[in-house]
Design a protein around this motif. Structure first.
Motif, short mmCIF file in Angstrom:
data_model
loop_
_atom_site.label_atom_id
_atom_site.label_comp_id
_atom_site.label_asym_id
_atom_site.label_seq_id
_atom_site.Cartn_x
_atom_site.Cartn_y
_atom_site.Cartn_z
N ALA A 28 0.92 -2.67 -9.00
CA ALA A 28 2.01 -3.49 -8.46
C ALA A 28 1.69 -4.97 -8.59
CB ALA A 28 2.25 -3.13 -6.99
N LEU A 78 7.46 -10.91 -6.99
CA LEU A 78 8.08 -10.33 -5.80
C LEU A 78 7.60 -10.96 -4.50
CD1 LEU A 78 8.09 -6.52 -6.73
CD2 LEU A 78 9.94 -8.19 -6.97
N VAL A 79 6.32 -11.27 -4.38
CA VAL A 79 5.79 -11.74 -3.11
C VAL A 79 5.31 -13.20 -3.17
CG1 VAL A 79 5.16 -9.45 -2.33
CG2 VAL A 79 3.49 -10.80 -3.62
N ARG A 96 -0.05 -7.13 2.00
CA ARG A 96 0.42 -6.05 2.89
C ARG A 96 1.87 -5.67 2.55
NH1 ARG A 96 -0.77 -7.19 9.08
NH2 ARG A 96 0.05 -5.07 9.16
N LEU A 97 2.69 -6.67 2.25
CA LEU A 97 4.07 -6.39 1.88
C LEU A 97 4.11 -5.61 0.58
CD1 LEU A 97 7.09 -6.77 2.37
CD2 LEU A 97 6.93 -8.99 1.20
N LEU A 98 3.31 -6.03 -0.39
CA LEU A 98 3.28 -5.33 -1.67
C LEU A 98 2.76 -3.91 -1.49
CD1 LEU A 98 3.98 -6.06 -4.59
CD2 LEU A 98 1.58 -6.68 -4.94
N SER A 106 3.12 -2.06 1.14
CA SER A 106 4.15 -1.23 1.80
C SER A 106 5.16 -0.71 0.79
CB SER A 106 4.86 -2.05 2.88
OG SER A 106 5.67 -3.07 2.32
N TRP A 107 5.40 -1.46 -0.27
CA TRP A 107 6.34 -1.02 -1.29
C TRP A 107 5.73 0.04 -2.22
CZ3 TRP A 107 7.90 -6.72 -2.67
CH2 TRP A 107 8.74 -7.19 -1.67
N THR A 108 4.39 0.08 -2.27
CA THR A 108 3.74 1.06 -3.15
C THR A 108 3.31 2.31 -2.41
OG1 THR A 108 1.55 0.06 -2.82
CG2 THR A 108 2.88 -0.78 -4.64
N ASP A 118 3.24 5.87 -0.62
CA ASP A 118 3.90 7.14 -0.93
C ASP A 118 4.85 7.48 0.20
OD1 ASP A 118 4.70 9.66 -1.59
OD2 ASP A 118 2.69 10.47 -1.91
N PRO A 119 6.18 7.51 -0.07
CA PRO A 119 7.14 7.78 1.01
C PRO A 119 7.05 9.19 1.55
CG PRO A 119 8.27 7.78 -1.10
CD PRO A 119 6.85 7.33 -1.37
#
Length: 289
Positions: free
Chosen positions: A141, A234-235, A271-273, A275-277, A279-280
């Motif tokens: 990412a 992105l960040v 940390r934001l990046l 959270s996007w990576t 595993d949901p």
């Protein structure tokens, strides 16, 4: 069988080191008259090192091997730092290094497992020649989706010099790129005629004028830690400290990790990046258990 290529490289390195010194630097008087060569003359280096001018000239031409005592004197005379000293000795020791093609390198299992345990820290494994052997989702990412890069193209130096998006990521690209060239130079000293590394240097020399110039300049840095300044699409801007850990099972593999100081915007950006990576489908852990 003895290879002369490292001796030629050693001679070229001596020329570069000689050219950057002035007589005043080494305690010689300056006459004020124009000098035909940049830096010290061969005979001046020879005299300071206790060698004949002819002997030193043959060293610079890569025609004769050099002993450790002579190398030690040249280190002193040419004012080499630790990285340059190691490089000089490595070149002198590799005269018997024959060209060899090694099998494709695979990441050590313990390093791969460690990557899985670092979900909030960008980390990747570099192999010989700076090949990218493995990475975690946050490293992908941060840098690029390495899965989309053909396996033969997954090399940090190649991406840094040939991929525009990779280049644009760095706010101080030239500093990072020069350090990368210096690291390749140090790797080349360990076995100058290894086909894989020779091919990579040739490819990048053709592809990029900066690489050509810096490779010819023989600038050495030898960094194993440092700071990278990135502008992520992105960040935003990130200032990340990086470190490298050598694998005991295979010293040609290094785990590179990037971190940010807690409480900084860079730490929040990571940390934001992360959270996007994430595993949901991975269940959340019960921290109260």
């Amino acid at each position: 069988m003895y290879s002369k290529a490292p001796l030629v490289e050693l001679g070229e390195f001596l020329k570069v080191c000689r050219a950057r010194l002035s007589p005043r630097t080494v305690g010689l008087p300056e006459s004020g008259a124009p000098r035909r060569v940049k830096g010290l003359r061969r005979e001046e280096v020879a005299r300071l090192a206790g060698l004949s001018t002819d002997c030193y000239a043959r060293l610079e031409r890569g025609r004769v091997p050099v002993s450790r005592p002579v190398l030690a004197r040249l280190v002193r005379v040419l004012h080499l730092d630790d990285a340059e000293r190691d490089h000089l000795f490595a070149l002198a020791a590799q005269g018997d290094c024959l060209p060899r093609r090694r099998p494709a390198q695979k990441v050590q299992p313990q390093l791969e497992r460690l990557l899985d345990e670092l979900p909030a820290t960008p980390a990747l494994v570099l192999g010989r020649h700076m090949d990218i052997l493995a990475w975690n989702p946050l490293a992908a990412a941060l840098f690029t989706d390495f899965h989309r890069v053909p396996e033969k193209g997954r090399n940090y130096a190649r991406l840094l010099f040939t991929e525009a998006a990779f280049r644009d990521l760095y706010l101080d690209w030239s500093t990072v790129a020069r350090s990368c060239v210096a690291q390749l130079r140090l790797l080349a000293a360990q076995c100058p005629e290894e086909p894989g590394l020779t091919a990579l240097v040739g490819e990048l020399s053709v592809a990029d004028a900066d690489f050509r110039r810096w490779w010819a300049g023989r600038h050495l840095v030898g960094l194993r830690v440092g700071t990278k300044r990135l502008r992520h699409p992105l960040v935003g801007d990130l200032t990340l400290d990086w470190d490298s850990l050598t694998c005991s099972a295979d010293p040609t593999q290094q785990l590179v990790i990037l971190t940010a100081e807690r409480g900084t915007p860079s730490h929040d950006g990571l940390r934001l990046l992360a959270s996007w990576t994430a595993d949901p489908y991975e269940p959340e852990r019960d921290v109260t258990a």
